[in-house]
Each structure stands twice: as structure tokens, then as C-alpha cells.
Design a protein around this motif. Structure first.
Motif, PDB file in Angstrom:
ATOM      1  N   UNK A  20      41.673  49.276  49.451  1.00  0.00           N
ATOM      2  CA  UNK A  20      41.070  50.581  49.182  1.00  0.00           C
ATOM      3  C   UNK A  20      41.876  51.654  49.924  1.00  0.00           C
ATOM      4  N   UNK A  21      42.506  52.549  49.179  1.00  0.00           N
ATOM      5  CA  UNK A  21      43.364  53.552  49.807  1.00  0.00           C
ATOM      6  C   UNK A  21      42.579  54.524  50.681  1.00  0.00           C
ATOM      7  N   UNK A  67      49.157  33.777  47.107  1.00  0.00           N
ATOM      8  CA  UNK A  67      48.801  32.356  47.108  1.00  0.00           C
ATOM      9  C   UNK A  67      47.718  32.084  46.075  1.00  0.00           C
ATOM     10  N   UNK A  68      46.708  32.937  46.035  1.00  0.00           N
ATOM     11  CA  UNK A  68      45.610  32.732  45.084  1.00  0.00           C
ATOM     12  C   UNK A  68      46.127  32.694  43.657  1.00  0.00           C
ATOM     13  N   UNK A  69      47.051  33.598  43.335  1.00  0.00           N
ATOM     14  CA  UNK A  69      47.596  33.583  41.977  1.00  0.00           C
ATOM     15  C   UNK A  69      48.479  32.359  41.761  1.00  0.00           C
ATOM     16  N   UNK A  78      43.616  37.509  39.071  1.00  0.00           N
ATOM     17  CA  UNK A  78      44.332  37.249  40.324  1.00  0.00           C
ATOM     18  C   UNK A  78      45.722  37.874  40.299  1.00  0.00           C
ATOM     19  N   UNK A  79      46.378  37.833  39.130  1.00  0.00           N
ATOM     20  CA  UNK A  79      47.678  38.486  39.004  1.00  0.00           C
ATOM     21  C   UNK A  79      47.549  39.988  39.211  1.00  0.00           C
ATOM     22  N   UNK A  80      46.517  40.582  38.617  1.00  0.00           N
ATOM     23  CA  UNK A  80      46.301  42.028  38.764  1.00  0.00           C
ATOM     24  C   UNK A  80      46.009  42.399  40.207  1.00  0.00           C
ATOM     25  N   UNK A  81      45.260  41.536  40.892  1.00  0.00           N
ATOM     26  CA  UNK A  81      44.926  41.816  42.295  1.00  0.00           C
ATOM     27  C   UNK A  81      46.183  41.836  43.153  1.00  0.00           C
ATOM     28  N   UNK A  82      47.076  40.874  42.890  1.00  0.00           N
ATOM     29  CA  UNK A  82      48.328  40.878  43.649  1.00  0.00           C
ATOM     30  C   UNK A  82      49.200  42.062  43.261  1.00  0.00           C
ATOM     31  N   UNK A  83      49.316  42.337  41.976  1.00  0.00           N
ATOM     32  CA  UNK A  83      50.141  43.455  41.515  1.00  0.00           C
ATOM     33  C   UNK A  83      49.673  44.772  42.125  1.00  0.00           C
ATOM     34  N   UNK A  84      48.358  44.947  42.216  1.00  0.00           N
ATOM     35  CA  UNK A  84      47.831  46.186  42.807  1.00  0.00           C
ATOM     36  C   UNK A  84      48.299  46.322  44.254  1.00  0.00           C
ATOM     37  N   UNK A  85      48.263  45.215  44.972  1.00  0.00           N
ATOM     38  CA  UNK A  85      48.658  45.291  46.372  1.00  0.00           C
ATOM     39  C   UNK A  85      50.155  45.542  46.518  1.00  0.00           C
ATOM     40  N   UNK A  86      50.958  44.856  45.675  1.00  0.00           N
ATOM     41  CA  UNK A  86      52.407  44.968  45.785  1.00  0.00           C
ATOM     42  C   UNK A  86      52.929  46.293  45.243  1.00  0.00           C
ATOM     43  N   UNK A  87      52.309  46.812  44.199  1.00  0.00           N
ATOM     44  CA  UNK A  87      52.854  47.978  43.501  1.00  0.00           C
ATOM     45  C   UNK A  87      52.129  49.279  43.834  1.00  0.00           C
ATOM     46  N   UNK A  88      50.946  49.193  44.424  1.00  0.00           N
ATOM     47  CA  UNK A  88      50.185  50.400  44.767  1.00  0.00           C
ATOM     48  C   UNK A  88      50.008  50.508  46.279  1.00  0.00           C
TER      49      UNK A  88
END
Length: 591
Positions: A20-21, A67-69, A78-88
């Protein structure tokens, strides 16, 4: 995984949502205020504890999502959750981290911190000197371009022997004893990449141009200078070039003899590119274990025999369920090591199938895990998270070579010798391959406007320079474009040389352990405990090793390894069914 925070949080709320930003904005605001209010060096040390707590939690959250993904590869959430963290989240944090680093560097008490923080001071000064706001967008774009290669590579497939197969599945046939099948597999794999040549050339041109822009924005002439500064390397491009020359003079002649021995063992007129992976004596693959439990038991016993600390640490990895090795349909392919930074614990992911390669991979990943466990007492987060990559790979590669002395737990005497020889051969052969990859990148980033044909010609010349004895006649176009198949060019620029520096360190550990095993391992473990608190030369010195890019350290290692290869060769037994293999030299034979 059975993990918990290494220490109870003192700065972060226990349930803080780190994706959460708004939550992060409040945390960074509090850190800015706390830094400005810190009156002296002791208060600054406490502030560094708070900041490190946030950085460790952010790092672990990113790794946890990855790891979860990996464990549920088809779960789009799970892919979206990781992408959000890596890209946002990560790009959002980066300029705020730089802001804190600039405030820290300007703080009156920064220079008064104890000597323990000296390596960190140098790192902060380097980071702030390199940061340019205009490069943030470029760095995000670079990440997208890296992903383009990964997506393209993972999507390559072709019909082969009755079904559609991916490029790695086709390349696995290069180990087949049937030469005609190997050639068919090789040509099929090459055709896959040849069909994407224009796309890959265009992608690499975009990446080189973008990286050149990043370097120029930061006031460097080319990307090499920028990257070496960004990595905080204790050596420069000229040292890499010196190492290329040393490898060419000391290792390439040995590789030429090994390739000639392979040609004779195979009984072929010339050694073709599809002849390099198959067992030259047509022996069946090594089968060191039947179950994952057996692999773990034998590996634990191996480490315990080498050193009680290694055995105890491997048992800890098992007890805390930090090793996920089973192959399951829902898991992603491949393997990796992750650092659970808040727990200060390692995590290893793999897909084992019963091969000798699985043994080596587990020993390698265990080396990374031992490193994480060894330096977990370092107070400063940066010293646990930002260790010179070369020494991270010394830790892992050294475990491969030390573990070879325990192959008798997996095999009978003949197969143990075969496996040990193969490990040493592969280690030596890797050095010219790494030199070629690194030399190509030095040239590419010094010539950012080079045309595709010029890049191919440069790679072809490097193949001839560093991989002698292979007959490419009629296949030159495939050879010259084969750099497209090396992912490091696209997603890990200028990174490959670390493996050569590390392998030379690991071979020194191996050499010393043959004479004084206890001292060699004790000194290595002492160096691992230091984490990133001292620069690379100090880590090598603590481990009893020599950081060298010339022939003075390489020549005796190659001579010792070549003699050991001769000792491990069992030519009469291996040649029993293959008259061409009666001579299997590693060193020049008398004329």
C-alpha cells in the motif's frame, strides 16, 4: 516454510501492508523526520536499524510473492501480486531511498559513525553520485525489455520426435549417445533461434541504446563505466580484459586437448557442435538417488563430514522447510535461491529429477544458504543484503568442489571418479566460455551503434578464440548468431564475469582443502560471516584466497587441475568398449 522475523519489529507496525503506497508514504515520512532529528552518531545508528527494518521487510515481501507464484505458476492473481510489487512498489520506493541516502550522506554525524560503517559510507556515496531522476523511467523500460527476452525464449517450441517441445527439451537430446539424433536436435534448436534472429537483434539494439543513454545521463562515456560504478566493483574493465588474456593463454590450450580427447573417444573425424554434451564413452547417465529424501540425506551427510557447522546448517534448512526440491505440475520450472531478509533465512527452489546435475545444484544452492546463515548477525541490513556478487558465488561454487570429495556417498568408486572429473572439467571449460561472453559485452557497449552483422562477426571471432577444436564448417552463420541463446546478454548485462572470478576463488578453496581441509573451510566460513562489511579483496584475503586477474594465480591452479584430471581418468576401463579412447590426455603427450 517455518519462518518468523529474526527480531521483533521496533519501527514497523506488525501488520503493515507493504504493498500500500499510502502506508509506505507514512513510513518514509517518519524516516525522513527521524533522520533529520538524529543528534549524533549513536542516534544515527538507531535510525539505520529502523531503516534496515523497513528495507528487510520490503525485500522479504517481494521474495515471498515471487516464491508464491513459483509454487503456483498458473495462478494469475499471484502473478499480479508479484508484478505489482516489482513494477509499482519497487520503482516508487527507489527515489525515496535515494532521498534518504542523500540526507544521510549530508548528516553531520554520518562521518562520525564507527569504522564498522566504512564500507556502507562508500556505497552510499556511490549510489547518490549515480542517481539521476531522468533514469528512473529508463530503468523501468529496461526491466520491460528484459522481460521481452524471457517471454520470447519461453515461448519457443517446435515438433521434435513425436511432439511439440520447448528449446530446453530439445537441447536435452544433445546428451543422447546417437550422433544422428544429436545433430537433428541441434539443428532443430538452431532453427528456432534463427527464426527469431531479426527480433532478437532489434531487441538487443534497443537494450544497448537504452543502457548507453542511462550511462550518458550519469556522465559516463559508455555503459561499462556506469555499470562497474553501480555495482561497486573492486576492479575495472581493464582487469577483465587482462583475465580474458590469462584464460586464453592458460586454459584454452587445456580445453583444446580436452576437445581432442573427446573427439578421439567419440571416434569421429571432427568434433561438431552437437558432440560437446554427450558422454564420450556412451555410458548411461549417472543416477545418484531415487527420491528427494535420499538426496537430502546424502547431501546432509556429505556436509557433516566436511565440517560440523555445514552439517548443522543443512539440517536447519531441512527442519525449517526452506528447501523445496520436489518436481510438481503446479511449480514453475528451474531453480533459484531467495533471501528472506526479515527472517534472515535462505530459501532454495528447484525441480530435481534424479540426475547428477541435481546433486551439484543442491550443493551450489546450499552454499548460498550457508552464506545467508553465516552473516545473519551483521547489524547493518546493507551488509546482509549487498555482498559482492563475486563472493556470493565463491560460497556456492566452493561447495560444489568441496562436495565432490563426498561423491562416494552417492556412487561406487568408478562413478564417483567420473562425476568428480566431470565437475572439474566443466569448471575449467566454463572459464573460456565466460571470457567470451564478457569480451563480447565489453565490445558491444564500447560500440553501441554496431550493426547486427558486426555483432555476429565479433561473436564468431570470440568463439574461435575461446573454444578451439570444434568444427563449424558449413555452420558459421549458426555459430555467429548463437549469442542470441545466452540470456545474460539480454537480462543480466556485464554480469557473467562474476562467475569467473568466483570460480577462481572456489578452485583455490578446493586446492587448499586438498592439503589442509579444516583450515580451508574455517577461513571460508570466517569470510562468509563478514557479509558485505568489507570489500571483495578483504573477503578473499580472509578466506585465504588471492584475488588476481593475471596468470600468476591462474597458472598453478590450471596445472593442479590438469594433473587431477589425469589422475581421475580411468582410460583402460573407459576404453574397454571404445578403442579410440585408449589415450585420454589432459596434458601434452610426449612427441
Amino acid at each position: 516454510m517455518k519462518t518468523s522475523p529474526y527480531r521483533r519489529r521496533a519501527f514497523l507496525p506488525e501488520k503493515a501492508d507493504l504493498a500500500d503506497l499510502m502506508v509506505l508514504d507514512d513510513l518514509y515520512r517518519r524516516l525522513r523526520a527521524g533522520l533529520r532529528a538524529a543528534p549524533d552518531a549513536p542516534a544515527l545508528e538507531k535510525w539505520l536499524d529502523d531503516y534496515g527494518e523497513l528495507l528487510a521487510a520490503l525485500s522479504q515481501e517481494r521474495e515471498r510473492r515471487y516464491i508464491a507464484h513459483s509454487l503456483q505458476k498458473d495462478d494469475v492473481d499471484l502473478q499480479s501480486a508479484y508484478d505489482h510489487f516489482a513494477e509499482v512498489v519497487a520503482p516508487w520506493c527507489e527515489p525515496r531511498d535515494v532521498e534518504l541516502e542523500r540526507l544521510l550522506e549530508a548528516h553531520p554525524a554520518f562521518a562520525a559513525l564507527p569504522d564498522y560503517y566504512e564500507a556502507y559510507r562508500r556505497s552510499i556515496r556511490a549510489d547518490t553520485a549515480l542517481f539521476r531522476p531522468a533514469n528512473l523511467r529508463r530503468l523501468v523500460e529496461e526491466e520491460h525489455l528484459r522481460n521481452e527476452y524471457d517471454v520470447l525464449y519461453s515461448g519457443l517450441s517446435a515438433p521434435f520426435e513425436g511432439r511439440e517441445r520447448t528449446a530446453p527439451e530439445i537441447e536435452a537430446f544433445l546428451e543422447n549417445p546417437d550422433r544422428a539424433r544429436r545433430e537433428k536436435a541441434w539443428r532443430t534448436a538452431q532453427a528456432l533461434f534463427a527464426g527469431q534472429a531479426e527480433t532478437l537483434h532489434a531487441l538487443y539494439s534497443r537494450q544497448v541504446a537504452l543502457r548507453h543513454q542511462i550511462a550518458r545521463e550519469a556522465d559516463f562515456d559508455d555503459y561499462r563505466g556506469y555499470f562497474f560504478a553501480a555495482m561497486g566493483r573492486a576492479y575495472g574493465p581493464e582487469d577483465c580484459l587482462r583475465l580474458h588474456g590469462a584464460v586464453e593463454r592458460q586454459v584454452v590450450p587445456l580445453l583444446r586437448r580436452l576437445n581432442e580427447a573427446r573427439r578421439r573417444a567419440l571416434g569421429v573425424e571432427t568434433l561438431r557442435p552437437w558432440d560437446l554434451a554427450a558422454d564420450p564413452f556412451s555410458r548411461p547417465p549417472l543416477r545418484p538417488f531415487r527420491t528427494v529424501a535420499e538426496l537430502l540425506d546424502k547431501t546432509e551427510a556429505s556436509f557433516a563430514a566436511l565440517h560440523p557447522q555445514l552439517g548443522a546448517q543443512f539440517r536447519k534448512l531441512r527442519d525449517l522447510e526452506l528447501l523445496d526440491l520436489e518436481t510438481r505440475a503446479e511449480k514453475a520450472p528451474g531453480g533459484y535461491s531467495a533471501d528472506l531478509a526479515e527472517a534472515r533465512l535462505p530459501y532454495s527452489f528447484a525441480n530435481v529429477g534424479g540426475s547428477h546435475y541435481d546433486v551439484v545444484v543442491l550443493q551450489h544452492e546450499a552454499g548460498h544458504a550457508f552464506h545467508t546463515l553465516a552473516c545473519r548477525e551483521q547489524r547493518l541490513y546493507d551488509y546482509r543484503a549487498n555482498i559482492p556478487l563475486e563472493f556470493c558465488e565463491v560460497a556456492s561454487a566452493a561447495m560444489e568442489h568441496l562436495g565432490a570429495a563426498q561423491y562416494g556417498r552417492f556412487y561406487g568408486e568408478a562413478d564417483a571418479r567420473r562425476a568428480a572429473r566431470q565437475l572439474l572439467e566443466d569448471a575449467l571449460a566454463s572459464l573460456p566460455a565466460i571470457a567470451a561472453v564478457d569480451a563480447f559485452q565489453h565490445w558491444a557497449y564500447a560500440h553501441p551503434d554496431a550493426a547486427p552483422a558486426e555483432r555476429d562477426a565479433q561473436w564468431g571471432a570470440l568463439c574461435a578464440r575461446f573454444n578451439p577444436g570444434v568444427d563449424w564448417s558449413g555452420l558459421e552463420s549458426f555459430r555467429d548468431a548463437s549469442w542470441h541463446q545466452i540470456s545474460h546478454f539480454f537480462d543480466a548485462p556485464l554480469y557473467y564475469i562474476e562467475y569467473a572470478v568466483a570460480r577462481l576463488g572456489a578452485l583455490q578453496v578446493w586446492s587448499r582443502a586438498r592439503r589442509e581441509p579444516e583450515a580451508a573451510i574455517d577461513d571460508l566460513l570466517a569470510a562468509l560471516e563478514l557479509g558485505g562489511s568489507v570489500p571483495l579483496p578483504g573477503l578473499f584475503e580472509t578466506a585465504g584466497l588471492r584475488l588476481s586477474f593475471g596468470e600468476e594465480a591462474l597458472a598453478p591452479l590450471v596445472a593442479e587441475a590438469a594433473a587431477e584430471l589425469d589422475r581421475l581418468a580411468d582410460a583402460p576401463a573407459e576404453a574397454a568398449g571404445n578403442p579410440a579412447a585408449l589415450s585420454h590426455p589432459c596434458l601434452p603427450q610426449a612427441a
